[in-house]
Design a protein around this motif. Structure first.
Motif, mmCIF file in Angstrom:
data_model
loop_
_atom_site.group_PDB
_atom_site.id
_atom_site.type_symbol
_atom_site.label_atom_id
_atom_site.label_comp_id
_atom_site.label_asym_id
_atom_site.label_seq_id
_atom_site.Cartn_x
_atom_site.Cartn_y
_atom_site.Cartn_z
ATOM 1 N N PHE A 7 0.827 -1.207 0.000
ATOM 2 C CA PHE A 7 0.000 0.000 0.000
ATOM 3 C C PHE A 7 0.861 1.256 0.000
ATOM 4 N N GLN A 11 -0.067 3.747 -3.178
ATOM 5 C CA GLN A 11 -1.006 4.834 -2.922
ATOM 6 C C GLN A 11 -0.877 6.007 -3.898
ATOM 7 N N ALA A 54 -2.656 10.563 0.438
ATOM 8 C CA ALA A 54 -1.370 9.873 0.305
ATOM 9 C C ALA A 54 -0.236 10.751 0.835
ATOM 10 N N LEU A 77 -7.439 2.275 3.163
ATOM 11 C CA LEU A 77 -7.104 2.288 1.736
ATOM 12 C C LEU A 77 -7.764 1.120 1.002
ATOM 13 N N HIS A 81 -10.204 1.904 -2.044
ATOM 14 C CA HIS A 81 -9.899 1.391 -3.383
ATOM 15 C C HIS A 81 -10.972 0.425 -3.872
#
Length: 167
Positions: A7, A11, A54, A77, A81
């Protein structure tokens, strides 16, 4: 740790790739032209929001040192996503999913801010504790060395007019 590092690396590219998926997905799954034109504004705002979150995650020193996001960041996240990918399929529940994307971005933003403040507070407390510890340690005072003659030059009270001109 592998997931958190993935991640960390993903990101910033995700902030561009996932909104682009929404545009492509809506075009493939029969959205009208007017919907896509309106979507362009939303996709730009989503890109900026994902880049901002981010950046907040990346601003934490622990994240940069470990090159891995926290588990809270990884969970948020994942949700964000997943929702963005689902919005790209242009289904009847897209309006609800879009609202949940906004909620997920806000949650990620505020979780990042809170974690950044907490980490900064901890680091400042550690620095202050180190300074206080150094202040408590008595400084070893050394007496002047006595190994010969010393020349002591006292500053004179010479005025500017009495000084020789500089070349």
């Amino acid at each position: 740790m592998v997931i958190r590092r993935a991640f960390f690396s993903w990101q910033f590219p995700a902030a561009v790739i996932l909104p682009a998926w929404i545009l492509v997905g809506w075009g493939v799954f029969a959205a009208t032209g007017w919907q896509i034109i309106g979507l362009i504004v939303g996709v730009m705002m989503l890109t900026v929001a994902m880049l901002a979150t981010a950046g907040i995650v990346f601003a934490r020193k622990d994240v940069r040192a470990e090159r891995a996001v926290s588990w809270l960041d990884a969970g948020l996240l994942t949700v964000l996503h997943g929702l963005v990918i689902a919005v790209g399929f242009f289904t009847p529940v897209t309006a609800l999913l879009s609202t949940l994307v906004v909620v997920a971005v806000l949650a990620l933003f505020w979780a990042g801010i809170v974690q950044l403040v907490m980490e900064t507070r901890r680091r400042v407390r550690e620095a202050v504790a180190r300074f206080e510890e150094q202040a408590r340690v008595p400084q070893q005072r050394r007496s002047p060395r006595i190994d010969g003659e010393y020349i002591v030059i006292q500053p004179s009270s010479v005025t500017r007019e009495e000084q020789p001109p500089r070349l």
